[in-house]
Every structure is written in C-alpha cells, then in structure tokens.
Design a protein around this motif. Structure first.
Motif, mmCIF file in Angstrom:
data_model
loop_
_atom_site.group_PDB
_atom_site.id
_atom_site.type_symbol
_atom_site.label_atom_id
_atom_site.label_comp_id
_atom_site.label_asym_id
_atom_site.label_seq_id
_atom_site.Cartn_x
_atom_site.Cartn_y
_atom_site.Cartn_z
ATOM 1 N N ARG A 96 -76.695 12.587 40.893
ATOM 2 C CA ARG A 96 -77.788 12.572 41.877
ATOM 3 C C ARG A 96 -78.216 11.014 42.307
ATOM 4 O O ARG A 96 -78.525 11.049 43.505
ATOM 5 C CB ARG A 96 -79.207 13.329 41.289
ATOM 6 C CG ARG A 96 -80.070 13.753 42.526
ATOM 7 C CD ARG A 96 -81.251 13.954 41.595
ATOM 8 N NE ARG A 96 -81.754 12.997 40.884
ATOM 9 C CZ ARG A 96 -82.487 11.912 41.432
ATOM 10 N NH1 ARG A 96 -82.593 11.935 42.697
ATOM 11 N NH2 ARG A 96 -82.869 10.932 40.661
ATOM 12 N N THR A 156 -88.580 27.869 44.793
ATOM 13 C CA THR A 156 -88.719 26.427 45.087
ATOM 14 C C THR A 156 -90.106 26.384 45.205
ATOM 15 O O THR A 156 -90.830 27.344 45.493
ATOM 16 C CB THR A 156 -88.066 25.923 46.364
ATOM 17 O OG1 THR A 156 -88.154 24.697 46.560
ATOM 18 C CG2 THR A 156 -87.962 26.813 47.767
ATOM 19 N N THR A 199 -91.037 19.500 46.514
ATOM 20 C CA THR A 199 -89.981 19.092 46.015
ATOM 21 C C THR A 199 -89.155 18.789 47.479
ATOM 22 O O THR A 199 -87.889 18.272 47.191
ATOM 23 C CB THR A 199 -89.042 20.138 45.342
ATOM 24 O OG1 THR A 199 -89.080 21.281 45.938
ATOM 25 C CG2 THR A 199 -89.695 20.283 43.994
ATOM 26 N N ASP A 226 -91.950 33.927 43.168
ATOM 27 C CA ASP A 226 -92.029 33.241 42.119
ATOM 28 C C ASP A 226 -92.573 33.664 40.885
ATOM 29 O O ASP A 226 -92.901 35.074 41.242
ATOM 30 C CB ASP A 226 -92.886 31.909 42.567
ATOM 31 C CG ASP A 226 -92.449 30.608 41.880
ATOM 32 O OD1 ASP A 226 -92.703 30.571 40.543
ATOM 33 O OD2 ASP A 226 -92.335 29.455 42.590
ATOM 34 N N ARG A 275 -83.946 39.957 33.324
ATOM 35 C CA ARG A 275 -82.982 40.194 34.389
ATOM 36 C C ARG A 275 -81.854 39.723 34.010
ATOM 37 O O ARG A 275 -81.584 38.733 33.036
ATOM 38 C CB ARG A 275 -83.619 39.460 35.772
ATOM 39 C CG ARG A 275 -83.442 37.980 35.438
ATOM 40 C CD ARG A 275 -82.955 37.121 36.731
ATOM 41 N NE ARG A 275 -82.740 35.785 36.412
ATOM 42 C CZ ARG A 275 -83.588 34.495 37.188
ATOM 43 N NH1 ARG A 275 -84.552 35.062 37.774
ATOM 44 N NH2 ARG A 275 -83.409 33.295 36.669
ATOM 45 N N ARG A 316 -84.290 12.102 36.400
ATOM 46 C CA ARG A 316 -84.667 13.387 35.558
ATOM 47 C C ARG A 316 -85.261 12.947 34.229
ATOM 48 O O ARG A 316 -84.357 11.928 33.629
ATOM 49 C CB ARG A 316 -83.347 14.348 35.350
ATOM 50 C CG ARG A 316 -83.195 15.222 36.452
ATOM 51 C CD ARG A 316 -83.703 14.997 37.887
ATOM 52 N NE ARG A 316 -83.125 15.934 38.662
ATOM 53 C CZ ARG A 316 -83.515 15.800 40.072
ATOM 54 N NH1 ARG A 316 -84.338 14.647 40.409
ATOM 55 N NH2 ARG A 316 -83.513 16.711 40.844
ATOM 56 N N SER A 319 -91.025 20.616 39.394
ATOM 57 C CA SER A 319 -92.189 20.985 39.460
ATOM 58 C C SER A 319 -92.697 21.983 38.469
ATOM 59 O O SER A 319 -93.841 22.688 38.021
ATOM 60 C CB SER A 319 -92.950 21.406 40.811
ATOM 61 O OG SER A 319 -92.509 22.700 41.043
HETATM 62 N N1 LIG Z 1 -88.401 12.881 45.780
HETATM 63 C C1 LIG Z 1 -87.447 13.779 45.242
HETATM 64 N N2 LIG Z 1 -87.340 15.003 45.632
HETATM 65 C C2 LIG Z 1 -86.379 15.776 45.176
HETATM 66 C C3 LIG Z 1 -85.395 15.598 44.204
HETATM 67 C C4 LIG Z 1 -85.548 14.037 43.697
HETATM 68 O O1 LIG Z 1 -84.852 13.668 42.728
HETATM 69 N N3 LIG Z 1 -86.583 13.393 44.208
HETATM 70 N N4 LIG Z 1 -84.548 16.113 43.875
HETATM 71 C C5 LIG Z 1 -84.009 17.493 44.687
HETATM 72 C C6 LIG Z 1 -83.150 18.198 43.954
HETATM 73 S S1 LIG Z 1 -81.554 17.757 43.522
HETATM 74 C C7 LIG Z 1 -83.639 19.556 43.907
HETATM 75 S S2 LIG Z 1 -82.177 20.681 43.266
HETATM 76 C C8 LIG Z 1 -84.786 20.038 44.341
HETATM 77 C C9 LIG Z 1 -85.414 21.432 43.191
HETATM 78 O O2 LIG Z 1 -86.423 21.563 43.828
HETATM 79 P P1 LIG Z 1 -87.071 22.815 43.340
HETATM 80 O O3 LIG Z 1 -86.186 24.057 42.859
HETATM 81 O O4 LIG Z 1 -87.963 23.490 44.335
HETATM 82 O O5 LIG Z 1 -88.062 22.668 42.221
HETATM 83 P P2 LIG Z 1 -88.781 23.282 40.831
HETATM 84 O O6 LIG Z 1 -90.102 22.801 40.553
HETATM 85 O O7 LIG Z 1 -87.535 23.602 39.949
HETATM 86 O O8 LIG Z 1 -89.123 24.709 41.756
HETATM 87 C C10 LIG Z 1 -88.690 26.140 41.287
HETATM 88 C C11 LIG Z 1 -89.726 27.050 41.383
HETATM 89 O O9 LIG Z 1 -89.030 28.250 41.471
HETATM 90 C C12 LIG Z 1 -89.612 29.127 40.579
HETATM 91 N N5 LIG Z 1 -88.585 29.700 39.843
HETATM 92 C C13 LIG Z 1 -87.755 29.516 38.829
HETATM 93 N N6 LIG Z 1 -86.749 30.541 38.535
HETATM 94 C C14 LIG Z 1 -87.072 31.293 39.328
HETATM 95 C C15 LIG Z 1 -86.292 32.641 39.714
HETATM 96 O O10 LIG Z 1 -85.469 32.998 39.030
HETATM 97 N N7 LIG Z 1 -86.916 33.446 40.917
HETATM 98 C C16 LIG Z 1 -87.834 33.141 41.670
HETATM 99 N N8 LIG Z 1 -88.460 33.889 42.735
HETATM 100 N N9 LIG Z 1 -88.667 32.017 41.321
HETATM 101 C C17 LIG Z 1 -88.099 30.882 40.469
HETATM 102 C C18 LIG Z 1 -90.392 28.213 39.698
HETATM 103 O O11 LIG Z 1 -91.474 28.850 39.001
HETATM 104 C C19 LIG Z 1 -90.674 27.213 40.731
HETATM 105 O O12 LIG Z 1 -92.095 27.207 41.240
HETATM 106 O O13 LIG Z 1 -85.964 18.934 44.481
HETATM 107 C C20 LIG Z 1 -85.112 17.944 45.366
HETATM 108 N N10 LIG Z 1 -86.397 17.086 45.546
#
Ligand SMILES: Nc1nc2c(c(=O)[nH]1)N[C@H]1C(S)=C(S)[C@@H](COP(=O)(O)OP(=O)(O)OC[C@H]3O[C@@H](n4cnc5c(=O)[nH]c(N)nc54)[C@H](O)[C@@H]3O)O[C@H]1N2
Ligand SMILES: Nc1nc2c(c(=O)[nH]1)N[C@H]1C(S)=C(S)[C@@H](COP(=O)(O)OP(=O)(O)OC[C@H]3O[C@@H](n4cnc5c(=O)[nH]c(N)nc54)[C@H](O)[C@@H]3O)O[C@H]1N2
Ligand code: SF4
Ligand SMILES: [Mo]
Length: 749
Positions: free
Chosen positions: A294, A415, A420, A441, A463, A614, A621
């Motif tokens: 990353r 997400t 994020t 979620d 699941r 990380r 979040s």
């Molecule tokens: N400033 C900054 N921003 C970034 C990054 C960074 O390094 N710096 N990194 C980026 C990267 S690489 C990524 S991948 C993103 C990650 O960003 P997100 O994936 O938005 O981050 P999470 O907080 O993991 O949010 C996951 C959400 O999905 C829900 N969830 C988990 N599993 C499931 C499921 O199976 N089904 C459903 N419906 N919901 C589920 C969780 O409860 C949570 O609310 O952020 C990006 N944003």
C-alpha cells in the motif's frame, strides 16, 4: 447434544479454519482447526482477533433486523420492518429511479475484502449500472494492472529455499498480514538471506531486516530507476533471460542512464551507497523476490510508473516465474469473478454509461477490453468490475450536480465510507442529498446512520466463505457456515439475490443460497463443495517457467502481452495515455499556497503526511467495539520521529491538529523511529459506543484523517485515476483541547 462444525474466521483476509461447537443453532465454543489450511499455532497465538468471533456473533450492538428510516436522514430514528417490506420498497424505489433517470442513477460502494463482492457486482450489472466504487483505484488494482500489462498476468512472491534475497517495499506484513508470509519473513530475517525493507518508517518488518531504506515518501519510482541503473551499470543483468524474453531492453538502458545513484540519492534522500548495496544484493542473488504494498499503491500520479519500474527490476534480473522469485499466478480453474458478475456479457451497456472512459482510459470498459484481448490468449479472465470501478470524483460529482447524469441512489456494502473514502466532508454532503441509501453491515456505523435502510448482514461463522482474490490466482480458501444466521440476518449474496428477483433478474440468480453459489463456482473443477469445506482450500500448485510451455502449435506460449514478451518498454500503455518507460509523477498537494500562507501566519507548520499505516489490533474503522482493544490502543495517534517532535515543540502524548484545504482532524503524538520530514496519521477512528445519529455521527468528525484527503482526479494517476493516501502534505499545530478518547472526557463539557 452439541455438534462440531467446521467454519472460518474472517476478521482478516487469512480465513483461519475453526471448529465450532453448536447447540440448538448457537455457537457455544470455537477452537482452531489444526486439520485445515492455513492452520499455524504461531499465527493463532499472535492473533488478538479470533476470540472475538463468539462475542461478535451475538453482540448487543449487532443489527439483527432490517431497519427503515423514520424522520430526517441521520436523525437516528428507525423502525424494524420485515425483509419483504424492506426489499419490496427498496426494489420499487429503485425501479422508479431507473425509470426516471436510467439505470446508471444507482451507485454502489464497497470496501476491503471483507466478503465476496461479486453478488453486488452481478446485481449492479443486471440493473444496468457501471457505477460501483471502492478500492478499484487504490488498493491492489494498480499493481494488478501493471503486472498484467508487463507480464501478461499477475505475479506473486514465491519465497522458498531457493530465495537468495527479499525486498519488502512499502508494505508492513508484521501489522497488516499476520500470516505464514510474515512468519516466513521473520525466518528470512534471522537467516543468511538478505532481507531489505523500503519504508519511511522503521516498522516491525524493517526491524527484522538486514537493511532498512527510508526514502522520502512518494519517491519510490526514482529509487527503482536508480536500482535499475546500478544493475545495468554493474552488469547484474540476466542477459540470457532478457534476450529471450524481454522486450525493449535497449530502450530501458538508455532510459535509466541518467538515474545515477547520486541523482536518485538526492531525490529520495537516501545514501547513494545504500542504493548500490540494495541493487547488488538483489542483482547478485541467484534468485530474489520482491513484494510491494500500500505504501506505493496510494501515491497518486506515481503509482503506475513505480509498479512498472518494479516489474522491470524483476524482469532484468530474471526473477520471473522461477522457484523462489516472483511467479506468475495462473487463471482460476473455478469460475472467475468476471463471469460470475456478468461484466463481459453486459459489456456494451456498461461501457456506454461508464463515467471513467475519457478521464481514466485504462480503468474503464474500453481499457479492460484492450487488456482482455491480451490475457484471453492464455484463457485468463480479469476481475472486470474492480478494474473498471467508477472513479469516486466522477460519481460524487454526478451526485452533487446531476452531470453528466443524475446519480440518486446508493448501495453501501461492507464499507464505512465516511471514515475510509477520501474527503469525508464531500462524501457526507453527497450522501445527504441522495434519494435512497441502502447499507448492508453488521453494525450501525456513521455511514449507516445516513441510510434509508440498514440491512443486517450475516458474518463469518454464520455464512460460508470463499476468498478468491478476484480469481487472478488459482487459489480460493474458506469453508462452510457453522450455523444459520442469527436473528434475521442474511448473507450478502442472499440480499442481492432477493433484490434481484424483485427487479427482473430471476433467471440470473439460479442458486438460492451462497453455499450453492460457491458449489457452482467450483463446478468446473474436480473439487466439490464438500471437498472444499473439508479441506478449506481450492489450490492447484502452480508450475514455473510457464512462458516456455509449448502451445498447440508447438511453440512456447510466452507472455500474454502485445509482443508475447515481458514489456520493459510498453507497447500497450501509450494506447491509454501512458509512457513506454516509467517516469515519476508529481506529488499530490492537499494544501493550496494561500492556505499554507494563512495557516503559517497562525503558527502552523507545513509537513509531509502519510496516512493509515496498518496497525494491530484495529482494521480501518472496525473492531473499535472491542473493549480490550480499546484499552490497549485507546487513542488515535500521529507518529513522528523524536527530531520532528522537537522541531515542532511537541512531546509524546501532546494533542495536535492536522489540516489541509479539505478539513481538520486531531490526534495524540507518538514518538517512533521514522524519517524526520514526515508524520503518519491513523485512520478509521470513531466511537461505536456513542450513538451514530447526527450531528455527532459516532464522533467521527474529530479524528478522521480522511477529512483531510481528496480523491480529485486533477492530481490523480492519469490512466487509472489513483489518488493519494501517502506522500501528502498537511499543516500541523499543537492543540491542547482534550480529545474525546481521553479518560474522563465528558461529551457535555
Ligand atoms: N486515509 C486512508 N484511507 C484509506 C486507506 C488508508 O490507508 N488511508 N486505505 C484504503 C484501503 S486500502 C481500503 S481497502 C479501505 C478499507 O475501507 P473499508 O473497507 O470501508 O473499511 P472498514 O472499516 O474495514 O469497513 C468495513 C465495514 O464493513 C462491515 N463489514 C465487514 N464485513 C462485512 C460483510 O461481510 N458484509 C457486510 N455487509 N459488511 C461487512 C464492517 O462492519 C465495517 O463497517 O480504506 C481505504 N481508505
Ligand atoms: N491491522 C490491519 N491490517 C490490515 C488492514 C488494517 O486496516 N489493519 N487493512 C488491510 C488492507 S485493506 C490492506 S490494503 C492491507 C495493506 O497492507 P500493507 O500493504 O502492508 O499496508 P501498510 O501496513 O499500511 O504498509 C504500508 C507501508 O508503506 C509505508 N509507506 C507509506 N508511504 C510510503 C512511500 O511513499 N514509500 C514507501 N516505500 N513506503 C511508504 C508505510 O509506512 C507502511 O509501513 O492491509 C490489510 N491488513
Ligand atoms: S489470523 Fe485472521 S483469520 Fe486467522 S484467526 Fe486471526 S483474524 Fe481470524
Ligand atoms: Mo485495502
């Protein structure tokens, strides 16, 4: 009487196997399953998350029933409704919006690999919208694109006894990937094999290394060009491989000639001698592996050329598809996501409505078609929906202005974009103005708080899981559910299917359950669902030197590129606005000159910023509900070196505020070993224990680093549209206001 059921943890991408003890449909105990991939007692011992599975299954804050908004958007007033009521109404409203504005009026957002996203993508495809947003430009995909266009397919590190040198570049598996891979690196670190880490911070991975190189953030492309220069200058090149299998070597030689270690040392601010040392270690090893992450994926303009230069490093040293180096993955034997999504079947309609096309000519349907024309020669299918995902700048603009067409509805799956996605203020305003938001979620999140419907998703254990990395490798792992979903939760698959059935998609969702869908996915292979559940993995060992394998005409199959060779000089990229050879791009500027001037006058200081490196135990979040985690890591921090802190007049534990043109966020100072000219801010911080209603939205306005970032296309990477979460700039100032994370903080005060 209890039963014992195989199942998997999904609190990280590793999906360890577990055995659940089940009584009357409830899990009463959960233990690691030593019989299934990827069992390793050291990993489980080092993992703080898995014991949380039991608690999360029946946590009092979980969403268990479909919720419908009452009152104003964000007011926190909900009513429980039945699934039929929820899905009938959502379908009716989507249909009405489709009639009024066309199918492209529906957008979607996804996050990290928390679940299988192809069901959402299939739903979007059949609805007729190309507007899925997510990680397509910033996580994983830039690398997929450049690997595919240079080597004809993706490459993976293959660390074996043959590996004679390892470079870890802009990734910190010690915190991001508690897996066998990290264990393997620890062993390498202790062995004679040189381990080199390139990272502005002295991470735990760097601490295990023989050599830590800390370049100025965002200068990695120059560094790679400098390494190429030394390799060529000192003749550490595998000429036999280059002559046989690489295209454009002489052009590369001329291109890197000016990038001497001295020139590069100046740009990257690392000693020229270190650049030579890295090149010599990498180039003189009989076999070497290089893994990136990353840290170089999220650097805007430079992302493509950096990856391209890294591809060239592997190629000219012959470290391609031989044991212990970087191997080309193989297309999957099971049905690839591209086919499950229906992207290729509905290509024309999606292409017509695609917002990206003129702006990011690679990351769009036309770009995909051009790449696919190459990869299909070896029968490989790209995960089209990720590689065409809509650029958030363009979709947000369509939400804000109705141009070039109105986007009025949004599905959010797995997400939490208010924390994020880049530019929280902008995302917030855009969401507030929509006609319909549906969130899937586990929890009420700040984003879910803005929804019209929040639908309760079933988690791991409840699941089945099938982690297939978009199908770019011939591996998938996971396993069955141990229990039916608790309460009225449903799997993401089932939710999209039931919505699809209401919107004329009945024929395209033949499998009723996700389990049946996975069984179908496996149908072209010799493995059944039962075999997969039992072993926890689908895997066929990859071969090496696949380019030498003879095709039907009896000639070596080569690489699936324009020339059939590894393209050091790219014949492809100029077609989509790129350069033949890697040229570093400019850095993203988040602060305008006027802003810097104004803040400087108020006592702020300008400093480089990286975000979101990380850390355990949180994940973006997520997992802030866990009280043990919160005690261990109670405050959002901004890391800096001792010298930086001294220069800014700060000490460990001081409060600071960071700002850019987009907004502000507050943190506590932590002193670590890292470069002196840059700070690293946490991401993802909010208070799940607060209610999520407006205006507090779970406290997410206080320490949310994405209030400062931006996804605007103008400074993004021109072929893909990648924006920056690293190699940024911000203003910083000491701030004595108490943070809400501090013990004894009162919201009323
Ligand atoms: N400033 C900054 N921003 C970034 C990054 C960074 O390094 N710096 N990194 C980026 C990267 S690489 C990524 S991948 C993103 C990650 O960003 P997100 O994936 O938005 O981050 P999470 O907080 O993991 O949010 C996951 C959400 O999905 C829900 N969830 C988990 N599993 C499931 C499921 O199976 N089904 C459903 N419906 N919901 C589920 C969780 O409860 C949570 O609310 O952020 C990006 N944003
Ligand atoms: N604990 C935890 N684990 C996670 C996640 C999480 O949120 N929390 N998220 C998951 C996700 S979505 C992803 S994408 C992966 C990411 O996993 P990794 O790719 O390992 O990401 P990071 O751990 O952030 O490591 C990136 C490193 O790059 C460095 N870096 C920053 N800028 C630069 C630069 O300009 N040049 C160089 N050379 N290095 C730089 C940072 O200091 C950091 O140490 O992690 C996954 N695992
Ligand atoms: S390593 Fe990941 S998948 Fe394995 S138990 Fe820990 S959180 Fe779960
Ligand atoms: Mo990610």
């Amino acid at each position: 009487m209890s039963e014992f059921k195989k199942t998997n943890c999904h609190f990280c991408g590793y999906l360890c196997g577990f055995v659940a003890e089940v009584e009357k449909g409830r899990v009463i105990d959960l233990q690691p399953d030593p019989t299934r991939y990827p069992y390793d007692p050291r990993i489980l011992a080092g993992c703080r998350r898995w014991p949380m599975n039991l608690e999360v299954l029946d946590h009092e804050d979980r969403i268990n029933y479909p919720l419908r908004r009452l009152g104003e958007r964000g007011s926190g007033q909900w009513e429980r409704v039945s699934w039929d009521e929820a899905l009938d109404d959502i379908a009716a409203r989507l249909e009405e919006l489709r009639q009024t504005y066309g199918p492209q009026t529906l957008a979607s957002m996804i996050g990290g690999p928390h679940t299988s996203f192809w069901p959402l993508h299939r739903f979007m495809t059949l609805f007729g919208s190309p507007n899925n947003m997510g990680i397509g430009q910033i996580c994983w995909n830039p690398r997929i694109w450049m690997d595919v266009l240079t080597f004809g397919w993706t490459v993976e590190a293959d660390i074996t006894e043959d590996t004679g040198c390892v470079i870890i570049w802009g990734t910190n598996p010690a915190e991001s990937d508690n897996s066998m891979f990290w264990r393997r690196l620890l062993e390498i670190g202790r062995s004679e094999v040189p381990l080199i880490v390139i990272d502005p911070r002295r991470t735990r991975t760097a601490a295990a290394a023989d050599l830590w190189i800390a370049p100025k953030p965002g200068t990695d492309c120059a560094l790679a060009l400098g390494l190429l220069h030394v390799l060529i200058d000192e003749d550490l090149v595998d000429h036999e491989f280059v002559d046989a299998w690489c295209h454009g070597y002489e052009e590369l030689v001329a291109h890197v000639a000016p990038w001497t270690p001295e020139v590069v040392a100046e740009i990257c601010d690392v000693p020229a001698e270190d650049i030579r040392r890295v090149a010599r270690l990498f180039g003189s090893a009989a076999t070497a592996a290089l893994i990136s992450g990353r840290g170089i994926d999220q650097v805007g303009e430079s992302v493509a050329p950096t990856h391209r230069a890294i591809c060239c490093l592997r190629a000219i040293t012959g470290n391609v598809d031989k044991p212990g180096s970087c191997v080309l993955a193989e297309g999957s034997d099971f049905i690839a996501e591209g086919d499950l999504e229906g992207t290729y079947e509905h290509f024309e309609a999606l292409n017509e409505r695609c917002l990206n096309t003129p702006y990011t000519p690679l990351q769009c349907y036309e770009g995909l078609a051009k790449a696919e024309a190459l990869t299909e020669r070896l029968g490989r299918k790209l995960p089209g929906r990720y590689l065409t995902s809509a650029h958030p700048d363009l979709v947000l603009q369509a939400m804000e202005t109705g141009e070039p067409y109105p986007v009025r509805a949004l599905i959010v799956e797995a997400t939490n974009p208010l924390l994020t996605y880049a530019d929280t203020h902008r995302v917030y305003k855009a969401l507030k103005g929509l006609d319909l938001i549906v969130v899937l979620d586990y929890w009420m999140t700040p984003t879910a708080a803005l929804a019209d419907y929040v639908l309760p998703a079933a988690g791991a254990i409840e699941r089945p899981t099938f982690q297939a990395h978009g199908g770019v490798a011939n591996i998938a792992y996971g396993g069955p559910a141990a229990v039916a979903p608790y309460y009225e939760r449903k799997t993401d698959y089932e939710i999209f299917r039931l919505l699809g059935l209401r919107l004329g998609q009945a024929e395209q969702w033949p499998q009723e359950t996700f389990e049946e869908a996975i069984a179908y996915t496996l149908s072209p292979t010799a493995q059944t669902w039962e075999d997969y559940s039992d072993s926890g993995i689908y895997f066929r060992p990859y071969g090496y030197a696949k380019h030498e394998q003879l095709n039907e005409e009896g000639i070596p199959q080569g690489f699936a590129t324009t020339t059939g060779k590894i393209e050091l000089a790219s014949e492809f990229l100029p077609q989509v606005g790129g350069t033949r050879l890697p040229v570093p791009g400019k850095r993203r500027q988040l602060c305008s000159p006027e802003f810097i001037k104004e803040k400087t006058a108020e006592g702020w200081t300008s400093i480089d910023l990286i975000t979101g490196a990380r850390k355990q135990p949180y994940n973006a979040s997520m997992y802030f509900q866990n009280q043990a985690f919160r005690q261990k890591s109670p405050e959002p921090v901004v890391e800096m070196s001792e010298a930086t802190a001294a220069r800014l007049g700060l000490e460990a534990g001081d409060g600071v505020v960071l700002a850019t043109d987009q907004g502000e966020a507050r943190f506590k100072v932590a002193i670590v070993v890292m470069r002196d000219d840059v700070i690293n801010a946490d991401y993802g911080w909010w208070h799940p224990e607060w209610s999520c209603e407006e205006p507090a939205l779970g406290g997410m306005w206080e320490s949310n680093i994405n209030c400062l970032t931006s996804c605007s296309l103008d400074q993004g990477e021109p072929m893909i549209g990648t924006w920056s979460y690293n190699a940024l700039d911000c203003m910083i100032k000491k701030d004595d206001r108490p943070l809400s994370w501090e013990p004894g903080f009162s919201r009323e005060a």
